[in-house]
Design a protein around this motif. Sequence first.
Motif, PDB file in Angstrom:
ATOM      1  N   PRO A 174     -11.539  21.090   7.053  1.00  0.00           N
ATOM      2  CA  PRO A 174     -11.999  19.905   6.333  1.00  0.00           C
ATOM      3  C   PRO A 174     -10.994  18.764   6.474  1.00  0.00           C
ATOM      4  CG  PRO A 174     -11.208  21.558   4.788  1.00  0.00           C
ATOM      5  CD  PRO A 174     -11.168  22.185   6.148  1.00  0.00           C
ATOM      6  N   VAL A 175     -11.485  17.541   6.292  1.00  0.00           N
ATOM      7  CA  VAL A 175     -10.643  16.346   6.317  1.00  0.00           C
ATOM      8  C   VAL A 175     -11.024  15.460   5.129  1.00  0.00           C
ATOM      9  CG1 VAL A 175     -10.349  16.389   8.823  1.00  0.00           C
ATOM     10  CG2 VAL A 175     -12.178  15.027   7.824  1.00  0.00           C
ATOM     11  N   TYR A 176     -10.147  14.548   4.796  1.00  0.00           N
ATOM     12  CA  TYR A 176     -10.445  13.558   3.758  1.00  0.00           C
ATOM     13  C   TYR A 176      -9.723  12.274   4.128  1.00  0.00           C
ATOM     14  CZ  TYR A 176      -5.798  14.624   1.905  1.00  0.00           C
ATOM     15  OH  TYR A 176      -4.451  14.805   1.771  1.00  0.00           O
ATOM     16  N   PHE A 177     -10.095  11.195   3.458  1.00  0.00           N
ATOM     17  CA  PHE A 177      -9.447   9.908   3.687  1.00  0.00           C
ATOM     18  C   PHE A 177      -8.566   9.595   2.489  1.00  0.00           C
ATOM     19  CE2 PHE A 177     -13.220   9.988   6.261  1.00  0.00           C
ATOM     20  CZ  PHE A 177     -12.701   9.622   7.499  1.00  0.00           C
ATOM     21  N   MET A 178      -7.413   8.988   2.779  1.00  0.00           N
ATOM     22  CA  MET A 178      -6.426   8.647   1.758  1.00  0.00           C
ATOM     23  C   MET A 178      -6.083   7.175   1.935  1.00  0.00           C
ATOM     24  SD  MET A 178      -4.155   9.936  -0.534  1.00  0.00           S
ATOM     25  CE  MET A 178      -3.481  11.529  -0.172  1.00  0.00           C
ATOM     26  N   ALA A 179      -6.009   6.447   0.817  1.00  0.00           N
ATOM     27  CA  ALA A 179      -5.694   5.021   0.901  1.00  0.00           C
ATOM     28  C   ALA A 179      -4.763   4.588  -0.213  1.00  0.00           C
ATOM     29  CB  ALA A 179      -6.977   4.192   0.831  1.00  0.00           C
ATOM     30  N   THR A 180      -3.979   3.587   0.087  1.00  0.00           N
ATOM     31  CA  THR A 180      -3.282   2.787  -0.894  1.00  0.00           C
ATOM     32  C   THR A 180      -3.929   1.420  -0.810  1.00  0.00           C
ATOM     33  OG1 THR A 180      -1.217   4.002  -0.731  1.00  0.00           O
ATOM     34  CG2 THR A 180      -1.078   1.733  -1.523  1.00  0.00           C
ATOM     35  N   VAL A 181      -4.345   0.874  -1.939  1.00  0.00           N
ATOM     36  CA  VAL A 181      -5.029  -0.417  -1.956  1.00  0.00           C
ATOM     37  C   VAL A 181      -4.277  -1.354  -2.892  1.00  0.00           C
ATOM     38  CG1 VAL A 181      -7.198  -1.623  -2.387  1.00  0.00           C
ATOM     39  CG2 VAL A 181      -7.243   0.719  -1.514  1.00  0.00           C
ATOM     40  N   ALA A 182      -3.938  -2.543  -2.358  1.00  0.00           N
ATOM     41  CA  ALA A 182      -3.211  -3.550  -3.141  1.00  0.00           C
ATOM     42  C   ALA A 182      -4.143  -4.714  -3.455  1.00  0.00           C
ATOM     43  CB  ALA A 182      -1.995  -4.047  -2.375  1.00  0.00           C
ATOM     44  N   GLU A 183      -4.425  -4.869  -4.736  1.00  0.00           N
ATOM     45  CA  GLU A 183      -5.211  -6.016  -5.184  1.00  0.00           C
ATOM     46  C   GLU A 183      -4.395  -7.293  -4.961  1.00  0.00           C
ATOM     47  OE1 GLU A 183      -6.370  -6.750  -9.539  1.00  0.00           O
ATOM     48  OE2 GLU A 183      -7.946  -5.455  -8.720  1.00  0.00           O
ATOM     49  N   GLN A 184      -3.117  -7.176  -5.202  1.00  0.00           N
ATOM     50  CA  GLN A 184      -2.129  -8.215  -4.924  1.00  0.00           C
ATOM     51  C   GLN A 184      -0.786  -7.517  -4.777  1.00  0.00           C
ATOM     52  OE1 GLN A 184      -1.565 -10.876  -8.255  1.00  0.00           O
ATOM     53  NE2 GLN A 184      -2.411  -9.371  -9.656  1.00  0.00           N
ATOM     54  N   ARG A 185       0.257  -8.247  -4.464  1.00  0.00           N
ATOM     55  CA  ARG A 185       1.557  -7.629  -4.191  1.00  0.00           C
ATOM     56  C   ARG A 185       2.066  -6.756  -5.325  1.00  0.00           C
ATOM     57  NH1 ARG A 185       6.531  -7.105  -4.600  1.00  0.00           N
ATOM     58  NH2 ARG A 185       7.641  -8.619  -5.789  1.00  0.00           N
ATOM     59  N   THR A 186       1.861  -7.169  -6.553  1.00  0.00           N
ATOM     60  CA  THR A 186       2.409  -6.424  -7.692  1.00  0.00           C
ATOM     61  C   THR A 186       1.409  -5.466  -8.340  1.00  0.00           C
ATOM     62  OG1 THR A 186       1.834  -8.232  -9.186  1.00  0.00           O
ATOM     63  CG2 THR A 186       4.058  -8.257  -8.244  1.00  0.00           C
ATOM     64  N   VAL A 187       0.183  -5.420  -7.834  1.00  0.00           N
ATOM     65  CA  VAL A 187      -0.850  -4.543  -8.415  1.00  0.00           C
ATOM     66  C   VAL A 187      -1.471  -3.712  -7.291  1.00  0.00           C
ATOM     67  CG1 VAL A 187      -2.990  -4.437  -9.724  1.00  0.00           C
ATOM     68  CG2 VAL A 187      -1.337  -6.252 -10.210  1.00  0.00           C
ATOM     69  N   PHE A 188      -1.101  -2.430  -7.242  1.00  0.00           N
ATOM     70  CA  PHE A 188      -1.662  -1.551  -6.210  1.00  0.00           C
ATOM     71  C   PHE A 188      -1.835  -0.135  -6.752  1.00  0.00           C
ATOM     72  CE2 PHE A 188       2.921  -1.306  -5.614  1.00  0.00           C
ATOM     73  CZ  PHE A 188       3.159   0.049  -5.416  1.00  0.00           C
ATOM     74  N   TRP A 189      -2.778   0.581  -6.121  1.00  0.00           N
ATOM     75  CA  TRP A 189      -3.060   1.971  -6.480  1.00  0.00           C
ATOM     76  C   TRP A 189      -2.735   2.843  -5.282  1.00  0.00           C
ATOM     77  CZ3 TRP A 189      -5.585  -2.127  -8.432  1.00  0.00           C
ATOM     78  CH2 TRP A 189      -5.739  -2.172  -9.823  1.00  0.00           C
ATOM     79  N   LEU A 190      -2.117   3.958  -5.561  1.00  0.00           N
ATOM     80  CA  LEU A 190      -1.598   4.868  -4.544  1.00  0.00           C
ATOM     81  C   LEU A 190      -2.467   6.115  -4.435  1.00  0.00           C
ATOM     82  CD1 LEU A 190       1.071   5.037  -2.863  1.00  0.00           C
ATOM     83  CD2 LEU A 190       2.056   6.273  -4.779  1.00  0.00           C
ATOM     84  N   ASN A 191      -2.610   6.646  -3.234  1.00  0.00           N
ATOM     85  CA  ASN A 191      -3.262   7.941  -2.990  1.00  0.00           C
ATOM     86  C   ASN A 191      -4.698   8.027  -3.505  1.00  0.00           C
ATOM     87  OD1 ASN A 191      -0.908   8.809  -1.727  1.00  0.00           O
ATOM     88  ND2 ASN A 191      -0.059   9.593  -3.632  1.00  0.00           N
ATOM     89  N   ILE A 192      -5.498   7.045  -3.182  1.00  0.00           N
ATOM     90  CA  ILE A 192      -6.929   7.089  -3.501  1.00  0.00           C
ATOM     91  C   ILE A 192      -7.572   7.978  -2.440  1.00  0.00           C
ATOM     92  CG2 ILE A 192      -9.030   5.723  -3.740  1.00  0.00           C
ATOM     93  CD1 ILE A 192      -7.117   3.301  -4.318  1.00  0.00           C
ATOM     94  N   ARG A 193      -8.317   8.999  -2.885  1.00  0.00           N
ATOM     95  CA  ARG A 193      -8.878   9.987  -1.938  1.00  0.00           C
ATOM     96  C   ARG A 193     -10.393   9.954  -1.906  1.00  0.00           C
ATOM     97  NH1 ARG A 193      -5.917  15.712  -1.930  1.00  0.00           N
ATOM     98  NH2 ARG A 193      -7.868  16.122  -0.913  1.00  0.00           N
ATOM     99  N   SER A 194     -10.921  10.214  -0.726  1.00  0.00           N
ATOM    100  CA  SER A 194     -12.367  10.410  -0.586  1.00  0.00           C
ATOM    101  C   SER A 194     -12.662  11.876  -0.889  1.00  0.00           C
ATOM    102  CB  SER A 194     -12.812  10.095   0.846  1.00  0.00           C
ATOM    103  OG  SER A 194     -12.360  11.112   1.736  1.00  0.00           O
ATOM    104  N   GLY A 195     -13.942  12.222  -0.890  1.00  0.00           N
ATOM    105  CA  GLY A 195     -14.315  13.625  -0.953  1.00  0.00           C
ATOM    106  C   GLY A 195     -14.010  14.289   0.382  1.00  0.00           C
ATOM    107  N   LEU A 196     -14.041  15.607   0.401  1.00  0.00           N
ATOM    108  CA  LEU A 196     -13.804  16.343   1.645  1.00  0.00           C
ATOM    109  C   LEU A 196     -14.993  16.203   2.586  1.00  0.00           C
ATOM    110  CD1 LEU A 196     -12.230  19.709   0.417  1.00  0.00           C
ATOM    111  CD2 LEU A 196     -11.095  17.888   1.701  1.00  0.00           C
ATOM    112  N   LEU A 197     -14.710  16.095   3.863  1.00  0.00           N
ATOM    113  CA  LEU A 197     -15.729  16.147   4.905  1.00  0.00           C
ATOM    114  C   LEU A 197     -15.501  17.443   5.661  1.00  0.00           C
ATOM    115  CD1 LEU A 197     -15.350  13.000   4.395  1.00  0.00           C
ATOM    116  CD2 LEU A 197     -16.272  12.753   6.684  1.00  0.00           C
ATOM    117  N   PHE A 198     -16.578  18.166   5.930  1.00  0.00           N
ATOM    118  CA  PHE A 198     -16.476  19.432   6.637  1.00  0.00           C
ATOM    119  C   PHE A 198     -17.031  19.277   8.044  1.00  0.00           C
ATOM    120  CE2 PHE A 198     -16.456  20.363   2.171  1.00  0.00           C
ATOM    121  CZ  PHE A 198     -15.441  21.299   2.066  1.00  0.00           C
TER     122      PHE A 198
END
Length: 196
Positions: A136-160
């Motif tokens: 299985p694989v999944y997607f992982m992201a860090t998303v920055a709304e702006q320089r001082t506001v970001f979320w780490l390790n956002i994951r998708s569901g598993l793909l088989f």
Amino acid sequence: MAALWFGSLVLLSCPLWVRAYPSGAPTGACEDMMPRHMGVTPQTSRPPYTLLTDAAVYSPGKPITVTIVGPDYRGLLLEARAPGRLSALGTWQLPPPDTRFLECSGNSRGAVTHANINLKGNSTVFSWRPPDTTGPVYFMATVAEQRTVFWLNIRSGLLFRAPVSGLGLASATKGVAPEVPLLSAALCWIVCKTLL
């Protein structure tokens, strides 16, 4: 005079304190997905972003579409991974506008990051080509709304991985008999044998 020199030194060093990466994540962020924004920590609240894919299964070489859904954002780091692994997996296809490839795990197209701080949104779609792997694989992201506001390790569901076909006969669209599952063919052969 000494105060003037000290003041100049402090002003010249200020840009180092607020260093960010407006042209994309550094390769050092590949494993931990952490932006190197000095003096800033990730948000601890639930991320307003979701990673959506156009399929729940993958086939080696067949592209998967990934979209970051949520409010507009300025920065990102997006990778595909296998559970329990920190290395990027597969290759990304032509990056959308305002994004670029980032070399991760020795792969020049192992990740996608922002190319500038222009707004990106739900219409920004990424295309990933899976490798020939079985797990299985999944997607992982860090998303920055702006320089001082970001979320780490956002994951998708598993793909088989999609089941491998080929135990049956060739398909009818190619001018040959349609695929027949092996079990059905065996049962048919047994029934025919007992009737004859």
